[in-house]
Scaffold this motif. Structure first.
Motif, mmCIF file in Angstrom:
data_model
loop_
_atom_site.group_PDB
_atom_site.id
_atom_site.type_symbol
_atom_site.label_atom_id
_atom_site.label_comp_id
_atom_site.label_asym_id
_atom_site.label_seq_id
_atom_site.Cartn_x
_atom_site.Cartn_y
_atom_site.Cartn_z
ATOM 1 N N ILE A 27 0.866 -1.191 0.000
ATOM 2 C CA ILE A 27 0.000 0.000 0.000
ATOM 3 C C ILE A 27 0.895 1.230 0.000
ATOM 4 C CG2 ILE A 27 -1.970 1.156 1.077
ATOM 5 C CD1 ILE A 27 -2.507 -1.405 2.629
ATOM 6 N N PRO A 31 8.675 5.757 -2.747
ATOM 7 C CA PRO A 31 9.943 5.022 -2.761
ATOM 8 C C PRO A 31 9.952 3.828 -1.814
ATOM 9 C CG PRO A 31 10.319 7.379 -2.522
ATOM 10 C CD PRO A 31 8.845 7.191 -2.527
ATOM 11 N N GLY A 33 7.516 1.842 -0.836
ATOM 12 C CA GLY A 33 6.753 0.757 -1.431
ATOM 13 C C GLY A 33 7.476 0.179 -2.639
ATOM 14 N N SER A 54 -3.294 5.805 -3.633
ATOM 15 C CA SER A 54 -4.495 6.645 -3.698
ATOM 16 C C SER A 54 -4.410 7.646 -4.841
ATOM 17 C CB SER A 54 -4.707 7.460 -2.427
ATOM 18 O OG SER A 54 -3.961 7.033 -1.371
ATOM 19 N N LEU A 55 -3.192 7.989 -5.219
ATOM 20 C CA LEU A 55 -3.030 8.944 -6.321
ATOM 21 C C LEU A 55 -3.090 8.208 -7.660
ATOM 22 C CD1 LEU A 55 -0.182 10.947 -4.648
ATOM 23 C CD2 LEU A 55 -2.249 12.002 -5.582
ATOM 24 N N GLY A 60 4.975 8.597 -5.220
ATOM 25 C CA GLY A 60 4.804 9.358 -3.980
ATOM 26 C C GLY A 60 5.541 10.681 -3.995
ATOM 27 N N GLY A 65 7.197 15.587 -3.681
ATOM 28 C CA GLY A 65 7.915 16.137 -2.533
ATOM 29 C C GLY A 65 9.284 16.667 -2.935
ATOM 30 N N ILE A 66 10.113 15.804 -3.484
ATOM 31 C CA ILE A 66 11.477 16.221 -3.865
ATOM 32 C C ILE A 66 11.374 17.466 -4.735
ATOM 33 C CG2 ILE A 66 13.495 15.555 -5.231
ATOM 34 C CD1 ILE A 66 13.183 12.728 -4.146
ATOM 35 N N ALA A 73 17.682 13.813 -8.190
ATOM 36 C CA ALA A 73 17.098 12.949 -7.145
ATOM 37 C C ALA A 73 15.805 12.314 -7.641
ATOM 38 C CB ALA A 73 16.853 13.764 -5.876
ATOM 39 N N VAL A 95 -6.504 4.236 -6.278
ATOM 40 C CA VAL A 95 -7.273 3.348 -5.392
ATOM 41 C C VAL A 95 -6.771 3.569 -3.964
ATOM 42 C CG1 VAL A 95 -7.789 0.952 -4.783
ATOM 43 C CG2 VAL A 95 -7.615 1.614 -7.191
ATOM 44 N N ILE A 142 5.540 22.698 -0.970
ATOM 45 C CA ILE A 142 6.335 22.009 -1.994
ATOM 46 C C ILE A 142 5.442 21.107 -2.831
ATOM 47 C CG2 ILE A 142 8.224 20.380 -2.396
ATOM 48 C CD1 ILE A 142 9.854 21.920 -0.487
ATOM 49 N N PRO A 311 -5.627 3.443 7.056
ATOM 50 C CA PRO A 311 -6.349 2.638 6.054
ATOM 51 C C PRO A 311 -7.072 1.437 6.651
ATOM 52 C CG PRO A 311 -3.993 2.262 5.869
ATOM 53 C CD PRO A 311 -4.174 3.314 6.917
ATOM 54 N N GLY A 326 9.178 2.538 5.794
ATOM 55 C CA GLY A 326 9.143 4.002 5.767
ATOM 56 C C GLY A 326 8.452 4.563 7.001
ATOM 57 N N LEU A 333 10.017 10.579 8.013
ATOM 58 C CA LEU A 333 9.918 10.494 6.553
ATOM 59 C C LEU A 333 11.193 9.879 5.969
ATOM 60 C CD1 LEU A 333 8.062 11.301 4.229
ATOM 61 C CD2 LEU A 333 9.266 13.488 4.129
ATOM 62 N N ASN A 335 15.109 9.740 4.155
ATOM 63 C CA ASN A 335 15.448 10.058 2.762
ATOM 64 C C ASN A 335 15.460 8.754 1.953
ATOM 65 O OD1 ASN A 335 17.928 8.799 3.217
ATOM 66 N ND2 ASN A 335 18.905 10.718 3.804
ATOM 67 N N LEU A 336 15.790 8.863 0.681
ATOM 68 C CA LEU A 336 15.693 7.700 -0.200
ATOM 69 C C LEU A 336 16.621 6.574 0.253
ATOM 70 C CD1 LEU A 336 15.550 9.550 -3.649
ATOM 71 C CD2 LEU A 336 13.656 8.518 -2.394
#
Ligand SMILES: Cc1cc2nc3c(=O)[nH]c(=O)nc-3n(C[C@H](O)[C@H](O)[C@H](O)COP(=O)(O)OP(=O)(O)OC[C@H]3O[C@@H](n4cnc5c(N)ncnc54)[C@H](O)[C@@H]3O)c2cc1C
Length: 436
Positions: A27, A31, A33, A54-55, A60, A65-66, A73, A95, A142, A311, A326, A333, A335-336
């Motif tokens: 879900i 990054p 997921g 959901s988007l 994401g 965000g970045i 990046a 969804v 952002i 959820p 994550g 949050l 970073n990558l």
């Protein structure tokens, strides 16, 4: 090519290994997921994975965000694209788990569920704050500059408001540095970016004149990387000082934007004052030293929290086949690089769990086919959005994102309605490269 409604396979996957394909739902297609799905496939290539978001779009905060001027990046999305190109890995966009499809339905149809929902809201400032004072979250800002259709600033009644010529940013992390840099840049500094030019013009018609960055900590404890501060100081026309000391010697001519960083400042209250906003701070070492700073807008860059709606019911979330990566795992949050490591170790736990189970028949995405909304966006449909956004970019931008879910879904369907969406409405470029 599949249409959005055709994401769910109409036949169960072919049996593999011991005869039962193992099914994992992830879900969140951010990054965390995507890294988790990558690591799961690497550990067990015949695993079937459905990644829900959901988007209508994957990736994401890589997409939303970045910072839009950090395309290097953002390029991580290319490796995630290769993941979704593999048979047995599905993107199930638009969804929302918990709303469009229940979490319980995922538990019933998949052997394991990985929660990678990120931390979607700006952390609130727990101080005395006038609700009418203009305070915006850095994440929301952002997201707006990244064309997020759900950014709260986009949905204000009068649309996104101008931040004004003087802003205070609370926080000294990388996100604070991103915000300061984006607000200090001029149009030409965004060449090759995918900044939302219309949104930028609305919130900062000109580069912001004065930016105060306030942090509670000592300078050495600031959470930003030195490279981020250097990048800010190097924006042409920016003069950066830290606790009154100029960085990079200061500019020869009068600066377009001054950025003043002050450490050891604890915010005490935010009030409206003479039509502006007044931030009262005290020095970290005592209560007596109180300072006031007036500005047009306060931007909070204090980290992120989970949105209040979960959820699933807590009991379901605690089932033995539910794993977290994550934000839902750490409360940060990150970073990558951090999230990649977390995802790899979560994937190891998922695979160990799956190997220790007596596998039961689970039908994965096929079992959900009657529950998915018609507006579900498949990976192929996302690629249509992607192509349309790149094609409609102005010549000095790498893409121009759609800013509403309606536009995104129309592009996903390859709709002719897109012809009516204007392109390149922002400042025209003449052939010398100068903006008009
Ligand atoms: C301004 C900013 C700049 C950054 N710059 C950098 C950088 O330069 N380098 C770097 O390494 N990191 C950077 N980061 C951090 C990086 O973006 C995060 O580490 C990363 O995005 C976290 O990934 P995630 O998948 O955990 O969360 P997210 O990226 O937030 O993804 C979570 C996904 O879950 C989806 N979701 C949530 N709830 C549901 C639900 N109920 N059903 C279905 N889907 C759901 C969301 O729509 C979202 O797509 C930056 C972050 C910000 C905010």
């Amino acid at each position: 090519m599949k249409t959005p409604a055709e994401t769910a396979p109409n036949q169960p996957a072919a049996a593999v290994g011991n005869g039962l394909p193992l099914q994992v739902a992830v879900i969140g297609a951010g990054p965390s997921g995507c890294y988790a799905a990558q690591a799961l496939r690497k550990g067990q290539p015949d695993l079937e994975i459905a990644v829900f978001d959901s988007l209508p779009t994957p990736f994401g905060l890589v997409r939303y965000g970045i910072a839009p001027d950090h395309q290097g990046a953002k390029a991580v999305s290319r490796q995630f694209e290769r993941l979704f190109g593999q048979p047995g890995v599905d993107f199930v966009g638009n969804v929302s788990v918990g709303t469009d499809v229940s979490f319980r339905a995922l538990l019933d149809n998949f052997h394991a569920v990985v929660l990678a929902t990120g931390l979607g809201t700006d952390r609130q400032l727990g101080i005395d704050q006038d609700p009418d004072a203009r305070v915006v979250g850095a994440g929301d800002l952002i997201r707006l500059l990244n064309s997020d259709p759900d950014s709260r600033l986009r949905h204000r009644q009068a649309g996104p408001e101008c931040l004004g010529p003087e802003v205070v940013i609370l926080g000294t992390g990388n996100v604070a540095a991103d915000v300061a840099r984006l607000l200090a840049k001029s149009d030409l500094d965004f060449i090759a970016s995918d900044v939302d030019d219309d949104a930028l013009r609305a919130v900062a018609p000109d580069p912001v004149r004065t930016i105060h960055i306030l942090g509670r900590c000592e300078p050495h404890a600031a959470k930003w990387d030195a490279s981020m501060v250097k990048e800010l100081a190097e924006v042409v026309g920016v003069h950066l000082s830290v606790d009154g000391v100029s960085l990079l010697g200061g500019p020869a001519v009068s600066p377009r934007t001054t950025v003043n960083v002050r450490f050891r400042q604890v915010p005490v209250s935010i009030r409206r004052h003479d039509g502006r906003v007044r931030v009262t701070t005290r020095h970290v070492e005592g209560t007596a030293l109180v300072d006031h700073l007036d500005a047009d807008t306060v931007i909070t860059a204090l980290g992120f929290d989970s949105p209040p709606a979960q959820p699933a019911h807590v009991a379901d979330l605690e089932a033995s086949n539910v794993f977290r990566v994550g934000g839902p795992a750490t409360g940060r949050l990150g970073n990558l690089a951090e999230n990649r490591k977390l995802a790899a170790s979560a994937a190891k736990c998922v695979l160990e769990f799956l190997r220790g189970q007596e596998p039961q028949q689970r039908t994965g995405l096929f079992g959900l086919r009657d529950q998915l909304p018609a507006s579900t966006v498949s990976f192929e449909a996302w690629q249509r959005i992607d192509g349309a956004e790149v094609r409609r970019a102005r010549p000095d931008r790498c893409r121009r994102k759609f800013t509403t879910r309606g536009e995104l879904l129309a592009a996903a369907a390859g709709s002719d309605a897109l012809a009516s969406i204007p392109t390149a409405t922002t400042a025209a470029i003449d052939n010398t490269g100068e903006t008009e």
